[in-house]
Design a protein around this motif. Structure first.
Motif, PDB file in Angstrom:
ATOM      1  N   THR A   1      70.712  37.185  76.458  1.00 48.36           N
ATOM      2  CA  THR A   1      70.662  38.231  77.480  1.00 48.36           C
ATOM      3  C   THR A   1      69.460  39.142  77.294  1.00 48.36           C
ATOM      4  O   THR A   1      68.767  39.497  78.258  1.00 48.36           O
ATOM      5  CB  THR A   1      71.949  39.075  77.440  1.00 48.36           C
ATOM      6  N   LEU A   2      69.197  39.524  76.048  1.00 51.92           N
ATOM      7  CA  LEU A   2      68.136  40.484  75.757  1.00 51.92           C
ATOM      8  C   LEU A   2      66.741  39.885  75.860  1.00 51.92           C
ATOM      9  O   LEU A   2      65.802  40.539  76.310  1.00 51.92           O
ATOM     10  CB  LEU A   2      68.333  41.058  74.350  1.00 51.92           C
ATOM     11  N   TYR A   3      66.607  38.639  75.421  1.00 47.49           N
ATOM     12  CA  TYR A   3      65.281  38.023  75.340  1.00 47.49           C
ATOM     13  C   TYR A   3      65.291  36.665  76.036  1.00 47.49           C
ATOM     14  O   TYR A   3      65.161  35.613  75.386  1.00 47.49           O
ATOM     15  CB  TYR A   3      64.871  37.853  73.872  1.00 47.49           C
ATOM     16  N   PRO A   4      65.447  36.643  77.362  1.00 47.96           N
ATOM     17  CA  PRO A   4      65.605  35.369  78.075  1.00 47.96           C
ATOM     18  C   PRO A   4      64.419  34.418  77.943  1.00 47.96           C
ATOM     19  O   PRO A   4      64.615  33.213  77.778  1.00 47.96           O
ATOM     20  CB  PRO A   4      65.815  35.806  79.532  1.00 47.96           C
ATOM     21  N   LYS A   5      63.179  34.928  78.022  1.00 42.81           N
ATOM     22  CA  LYS A   5      62.031  34.029  77.917  1.00 42.81           C
ATOM     23  C   LYS A   5      61.900  33.492  76.493  1.00 42.81           C
ATOM     24  O   LYS A   5      61.642  32.293  76.294  1.00 42.81           O
ATOM     25  CB  LYS A   5      60.732  34.724  78.326  1.00 42.81           C
ATOM     26  N   GLU A   6      62.087  34.369  75.504  1.00 45.75           N
ATOM     27  CA  GLU A   6      62.042  33.930  74.109  1.00 45.75           C
ATOM     28  C   GLU A   6      63.103  32.857  73.860  1.00 45.75           C
ATOM     29  O   GLU A   6      62.859  31.877  73.142  1.00 45.75           O
ATOM     30  CB  GLU A   6      62.261  35.107  73.154  1.00 45.75           C
ATOM     31  N   TYR A   7      64.271  33.044  74.469  1.00 46.66           N
ATOM     32  CA  TYR A   7      65.359  32.085  74.285  1.00 46.66           C
ATOM     33  C   TYR A   7      65.000  30.734  74.892  1.00 46.66           C
ATOM     34  O   TYR A   7      65.241  29.684  74.286  1.00 46.66           O
ATOM     35  CB  TYR A   7      66.641  32.632  74.922  1.00 46.66           C
ATOM     36  N   THR A   8      64.405  30.765  76.080  1.00 46.69           N
ATOM     37  CA  THR A   8      63.998  29.517  76.741  1.00 46.69           C
ATOM     38  C   THR A   8      62.973  28.760  75.902  1.00 46.69           C
ATOM     39  O   THR A   8      63.074  27.542  75.715  1.00 46.69           O
ATOM     40  CB  THR A   8      63.404  29.821  78.130  1.00 46.69           C
ATOM     41  N   VAL A   9      61.987  29.490  75.381  1.00 50.98           N
ATOM     42  CA  VAL A   9      60.950  28.848  74.558  1.00 50.98           C
ATOM     43  C   VAL A   9      61.550  28.368  73.239  1.00 50.98           C
ATOM     44  O   VAL A   9      61.154  27.319  72.714  1.00 50.98           O
ATOM     45  CB  VAL A   9      59.772  29.821  74.325  1.00 50.98           C
ATOM     46  N   ALA A  10      62.517  29.108  72.702  1.00 55.34           N
ATOM     47  CA  ALA A  10      63.199  28.674  71.481  1.00 55.34           C
ATOM     48  C   ALA A  10      63.965  27.373  71.725  1.00 55.34           C
ATOM     49  O   ALA A  10      63.995  26.488  70.852  1.00 55.34           O
ATOM     50  CB  ALA A  10      64.147  29.762  70.991  1.00 55.34           C
TER      51      ALA A  10
END
Length: 284
Positions: free
Chosen positions: A128-137
C-alpha cells in the motif's frame, strides 16, 4: 567511465577492487574481468559492465566478505537485478543497496534451502505504501526465481521493496521497517476499535495508510502543522469516537517515535477514521 583503472584486489572472476588515477577505490564488475588479473594491472573501460563506489570502509569490507562466501553466479545475478531496479526508476540508487540486497537475497536463498519460511507481517502495508517499489520488487524476485530455478516466497517481495525504497530515498531500512511496524500497529488498533474487518483494497483504507505514513514522516522530521482549533472542536462534537481514537493513535506514535505529535494531526486523522468507518459500515 572513460579512464582506465588499476587492479587493487581480485574478489572473484567477475568483481575486482580497483583504484582510479586519484587513488580512490571502486568496485568494478564485468564478466571475466578478474580472471587471471594481478594487482597493478590495468582495466580498460570497455571491460567494465558496472562500477560503483562504497565510500564507507565498513561497507567495503562487508561487501568483500560477502563475495568470498557467495557463488559468483548469484553475485552476478544480484547485480543484474540492481541494474534492473535502477533502470525502472531511471535514477541513481544509494550504493548501499549492493551490500544490503546481496546480503538479504543470499540469506533468503539459504533460508529457502533450509526450508525456513519467515513471514512478512508488513506485506499489505508495504504494498500500500510503496506500490511502485513493490511492483519492481515483484519483477526482481521473478528474475531471481527464473534464473536460479527456485521459488522465493511472496513475503520476500515486501522485504526487497523496502530495500528499494531505502535506496531511492536514502533512508535506512531499519527506520523504514520501524515505520511499517508502527503503521501495522496503528491499523490493528483501528480495526479492533471499529470491530470491523477492512477491505485493504478500498480507497479509504489506502488513503488512511498513506496518511499515517506521511504523518509519521512529518513527525520524524519535526514538521509543524497549522493548528485547526475550530475544526477540531466540530469534529470532537460530531465524531467523538473517531476523535478519541485519533488521540489514542497519536499517543502510540509519540511513544514509538519519541517525538511530539502536533495537535493538528488529530483533526486529519479523525476525518480519515470517520470516512473509513462510514464506508465499511455502509458496505456491510
Amino acid at each position: 567511465m572513460n579512464k582506465s583503472l588499476q587492479v587493487k584486489k581480485v574478489l572473484n572472476n567477475n568483481v575486482v577492487v580497483a583504484i582510479n588515477s586519484s587513488g580512490e577505490e571502486r568496485i568494478v564488475i564485468g564478466k571475466g574481468i578478474g580472471f587471471g588479473k594481478k594487482q597493478g594491472e590495468e582495466i580498460f573501460p570497455k571491460q567494465v559492465d558496472k562500477l560503483f563506489v562504497l565510500r564507507d570502509e565498513n561497507e567495503q569490507e562487508q561487501y568483500k566478505t560477502l563475495l568470498n562466501s557467495i557463488d559468483e553466479k548469484i553475485v552476478e545475478l544480484i547485480n543484474d537485478v540492481i541494474v534492473h531496479i535502477r533502470t525502472r526508476f531511471k535514477n541513481e540508487l544509494n550504493e548501499h543497496i549492493h551490500v544490503a540486497l546481496t546480503d538479504h537475497i543470499t540469506f533468503a536463498i539459504k533460508r529457502l534451502e533450509q526450508r525456513m519460511d519467515i513471514k512478512n507481517p508488513f506485506l499489505t502495508e508495504t504494498q500500500t505504501l510503496y506500490p511502485k517499489e513493490y511492483t519492481v520488487a515483484e519483477e526482481a524476485i521473478e528474475i531471481i526465481n527464473k534464473s536460479l530455478g527456485i521459488h522465493l516466497p511472496e513475503g520476500e517481495i515486501g522485504f526487497v521493496a523496502l530495500h528499494i525504497h531505502s535506496a531511492i530515498t536514502n533512508k535506512s531500512v531499519t527506520d523504514i521497517k520501524k515505520h511499517s511496524e508502527l503503521i501495522n500497529t496503528l491499523m490493528q488498533m483501528i480495526q479492533d476499535s471499529f470491530e470491523l474487518s477492512f477491505d485493504t483494497k478500498s480507497i479509504n483504507y489506502l488513503r488512511l495508510v498513506r496518511h499515517l505514513r506521511h504523518a509519521i514522516e512529518r513527525v520524524s522530521m519535526g514538521d509543524i502543522m497549522e493548528e485547526q482549533e475550530k475544526l477540531a472542536n466540530v469534529l470532537k462534537e460530531e465524531y467523538p469516537l473517531c476523535y478519541n481514537l485519533a488521540w489514542k493513535l497519536i499517543k502510540v506514535m509519540q511513544n514509538t517515535l519519541q517525538k511530539p505529535v502536533p495537535h493538528a494531526e488529530a483533526v486529519y486523522l479523525t476525518m480519515h477514521l470517520q470516512r473509513l468507518s462510514r464506508y465499511d459500515n455502509d458496505d456491510k
